[in-house]
Scaffold this active site. Structure first.
Site, short mmCIF file in Angstrom:
data_model
loop_
_atom_site.label_atom_id
_atom_site.label_comp_id
_atom_site.label_asym_id
_atom_site.label_seq_id
_atom_site.Cartn_x
_atom_site.Cartn_y
_atom_site.Cartn_z
N SER A 4 25.76 31.84 22.26
CA SER A 4 26.24 32.37 20.97
C SER A 4 27.34 33.39 21.21
O SER A 4 27.49 33.92 22.32
CB SER A 4 25.09 33.06 20.22
OG SER A 4 24.92 34.39 20.71
N ASP A 5 28.08 33.69 20.16
CA ASP A 5 28.99 34.82 20.29
C ASP A 5 28.15 36.10 20.13
O ASP A 5 26.97 36.05 19.78
CB ASP A 5 30.12 34.71 19.23
CG ASP A 5 31.35 35.49 19.66
OD1 ASP A 5 32.46 35.14 19.24
OD2 ASP A 5 31.21 36.44 20.48
N TYR A 6 28.82 37.21 20.34
CA TYR A 6 28.16 38.51 20.45
C TYR A 6 27.38 38.85 19.17
O TYR A 6 27.98 39.04 18.12
CB TYR A 6 29.25 39.56 20.67
CG TYR A 6 28.82 40.88 21.24
CD1 TYR A 6 28.12 41.81 20.50
CD2 TYR A 6 29.17 41.22 22.54
CE1 TYR A 6 27.77 43.03 21.03
CE2 TYR A 6 28.83 42.45 23.10
CZ TYR A 6 28.11 43.36 22.31
OH TYR A 6 27.77 44.58 22.85
N HIS A 7 26.05 38.84 19.26
CA HIS A 7 25.20 39.26 18.12
C HIS A 7 25.22 38.25 16.98
O HIS A 7 24.69 38.48 15.89
CB HIS A 7 25.68 40.64 17.63
CG HIS A 7 24.69 41.36 16.77
ND1 HIS A 7 24.94 41.67 15.46
CD2 HIS A 7 23.44 41.81 17.03
CE1 HIS A 7 23.90 42.30 14.94
NE2 HIS A 7 22.98 42.40 15.87
#
Ligand code: GLC
Length: 708
Positions: free
Chosen positions: A256-259
């Site tokens: 996933s991307d960050y958060h």
């Protein structure tokens, strides 16, 4: 025990979820959530991967905790944004795209991978493959530009460069194709804003680079933060499980991307972290980057029956298999071996070559290359002596002190000249202290205006609604230009800037983007003529923000613009055409493009055909021609784009030298997506257009007929 299946069988649920969690070590902050202590998470088995840590000692220390202090000793993946170089900073990706040189794209990725692996890294979150047609969006700086064909060639080159032929090698790092997909089409050019493109645009424009990356063997894919027509990419099962893993056969890791998984709550599609975790896992997201959604929500999701154990196991297995492919089970410390000290000198030479090749000579009224008569040069503007700015966004491990500034580069290249500099104004401040700078201009033979943006005005979370020069730079430039001295304007930026007034009044104008550690030397190489100007625009350069999105492969209109005809597609207050077209870039040579030939001129389905064109250097200086090959389908069941790029090629020619550029194509290169979105070359007439840019005035054409 190091085979993934046995490890999985031995894992507790906490250990499994740990393998699906990537935490940040906080060496650099790349998102809104601050890192907790990664060491404790690793020691407790709650993190199987770590980002934002580099350096041999730290990497090995953390790896040792994972291998020696956890129950199963599963080694870590260490990831970082190695976007345009690691310790040696290359030009920002948009500038590198301007080289139209796949071999160079691969070589810089290989060099970056060498340095990153020396620092103990085993994954990069690159290449970024978002086709970008809206320069308000700050991440256009990280992009391959507006064209899916270019983005696809760049994808292939970067995956080859980062991963090499053997992903378990000590200098191989896993490439992550990002951000899947259509992130470049954010609403109003505003980062993180909703995306809503047609199914056709998705398949014609945004998906091809990811298809190319998967075909090239990319080890990982990162979905975009954004939604696509209301479905956040971080839970987009049809595109991730269906198309990416199903149709394209991608069997690597989706990180996933960050958060981004936790942000499914903010998107309004998940009530809490358990629901967010379930949506992401079921969509095929394997690793939760800095989101804690899996860590804090997946066990509850499992107990509530929102996910199955088999779905967790499938994700863990993919992560363990990537670690196996990376050779981490064989030797967790394989990366982090000291490199060859001589290699760093080679990398700086490569950085200078890449920087040179990114420079686009937009206008030259005869003042370049600099003549011997130019003895006193005033270098003014806020970028003249800027150092950190030259690294651009996402410069990660780059060293500001390594940067050669524009003034330093010019002084090194022109030791006998009197080169004086003054900023005149700050980059975006309200002050206008131009007087000292203007005094230098008055005393000079030639003025070099160093204008543009701060590095932080492009990249992530850096969209701009006004693409003019920030602060009082225009005041300074106009005051300098009013003095009537020969003037060369350099634009250091992460995007095209709407400066028609500057293009009009400066004698020469160059897009110098942010060129990395060798910026000043590369700019001097081109301004002095030591090298030809070989960069070409990978994006259309608009006159004004009101024209955006503006790109060459637009679909036709039933009422195309026609001067004098009111009822045709136009603005009342702006021209339709760009300030500079896709592919534009001048050379110091003068190239004459001969007629385009195609053989055979009539072909059947699945036949091949050759295109050839003669190029002659009619100039007095050696130079490098770049030609683009476009295909225009005259009539199809779906309204075709004006034309689509199907080839580009470069040829160096001495003065008077003639050469031939050739392309070998098939009917597949004629294909556009039919009503069913499947590629198809329909029988009929096609125009093959070859020239130095997407400007129709530069194109030579020949007709090809495809018969059933
Ligand atoms: C950032 C970016 C992504 C990057 C990741 C890790 O938010 O969107 O491109 O790779 O976080 O830094």
């Amino acid at each position: 025990m190091t085979d993934p299946e046995s490890l999985l069988a031995a894992m507790t649920l906490v250990e499994k979820i740990g393998q699906l969690t990537m935490v940040s070590a906080g060496f650099t902050v790349t998102g809104p959530v601050m890192a907790e202590d990664a060491t404790e998470a690793v020691r407790a088995g709650r993190a199987g991967s770590v980002l934002n840590l580099f350096g041999r000692e730290g990497a090995h220390a953390l790896q040792r905790i994972a291998v020696e202090e956890t129950r199963l000793g599963v080694p870590l993946i260490l990831g970082f944004d190695v976007i345009h170089g690691h310790r040696t900073t290359f030009p920002i990706p948009l500038a590198e795209a301007a080289s139209f040189d796949p071999d160079l794209w691969e070589r810089t990725a290989r060099a970056a991978a060498d340095e990153a692996a020396e620092d103990g890294l085993s994954m990069t979150f690159a290449p970024m493959l978002d086709v970008a047609r809206d320069p308000r969006w700050g991440r256009i700086a990280e992009s391959p530009g507006e064209d899916p064909f270019v983005a696809s060639r760049l994808a292939e080159a970067k995956v080859r460069g980062f991963q090499g032929g053997d992903l378990s090698a000590a200098t191989a790092i896993a490439a992550t194709a990002k951000h899947f997909c259509a992130y470049g089409a954010v609403e109003a050019g505003r980062d993180y804003a909703p995306v809503d493109v047609s199914e056709r645009a998705l398949h014609e424009v945004h998906l091809p680079p990811f298809e190319a990356a998967v075909a090239a063997g990319a080890a990982a894919v990162m979905p975009a933060f954004t939604d696509l027509a209301g479905v956040p990419m971080t839970m987009h099962a049809p595109l991730i499980r269906g198309l990416l893993r199903g149709r394209l056969g991608f069997d690597g890791v989706v990180v996933s991307d960050y958060h981004a998984i936790a942000e499914l709550v903010a998107h309004g599609v998940a009530a809490g972290l358990p629901e967010a975790a379930a949506l992401a896992l079921k969509a095929g997201i394997d690793i939760d980057m800095m989101g804690s959604a899996y860590e804090r929500g997946l066990a509850e999701a499992l107990s509530r029956g929102l996910v199955e154990t088999a779905e967790i196991d499938e994700a863990v297995l993919r992560v363990l298999r990537l670690k196996q492919r990376l050779g981490l089970f064989d030797d967790p410390y394989r990366r982090g071996a000291p490199g060859d000290p001589a290699a760093s000198a080679d990398r700086r030479l490569l950085a200078r070559e890449a920087a040179r090749r990114g420079i686009v000579l937009l206008k030259n009224g005869g003042v370049l290359p600099l003549s011997e008569d130019v003895r006193r040069i005033a270098v003014i503007g806020p970028l003249a002596e800027a150092r950190a700015e030259m690294l651009g966004s996402w410069a990660g491990a780059g060293h500001v002190e390594d940067v050669v500034t524009i003034v330093e580069g010019l002084r090194a290249a022109l030791p006998g000249r009197d080169i004086r500099s003054a900023a005149g104004v700050t980059l975006a401040g309200e002050d206008f202290g131009g007087n000292g700078a203007l005094d230098l201009c008055r005393a000079a033979d030639l003025v070099v205006l160093c204008l543009g943006e701060a590095a932080g005005m492009s990249g992530e979370a850096a969209s701009r609604a006004d693409l003019g020069l920030p602060g009082h730079q225009r005041d300074l430039a106009e005051a300098a230009l009013a003095l009537g001295k020969p003037a060369v304007a350099l634009l250091s930026s992460g995007r095209p800037l709407t400066v028609p007034w500057l293009a009009e009044r400066a004698d020469a104008l160059l897009a110098t983007w942010f060129l990395g550690c060798e910026s000043g030397n590369a700019i001097a190489d081109v301004l002095t003529g030591a090298s030809d100007a070989t960069g070409r625009l990978p994006v259309t350069w608009p006159r004004s923000v009101g024209q955006i999105p503006l790109f060459y492969a637009s679909r036709r209109s039933g009422r195309p613009f026609e001067a004098g005809n009111h009822y045709t597609s136009k603005y009342l207050d702006e021209r339709n055409d760009p300030l500079f077209p896709f592919g534009h870039g001048l050379s110091y040579a003068a190239f004459e493009i001969g007629p385009v030939t195609v053989a055979p001129a009539e072909l059947r389905q699945a036949d091949a055909f050759d295109v050839a064109v003669e190029v002659t250097n009619r100039g007095e200086r050696a130079g490098e021609a770049t030609l683009f090959l476009f295909v225009r389908d005259e009539v199809a069941r779906v309204a075709p784009p004006e034309m689509v790029l199907r080839g580009f090629s470069r040829l160096a020619l001495a003065p008077g030298e003639r050469g031939v550029m050739r392309w070998a194509l098939t009917d597949a290169d004629l294909a556009i997506l039919g009503p069913d979105l499947e590629p198809r070359a329909e029988p009929g007439a096609f125009r093959i257009l070859v020239g130095t840019s997407a400007d129709p005035k530069t194109l030579r054409a020949v007709t090809l007929r495809l018969v059933a």
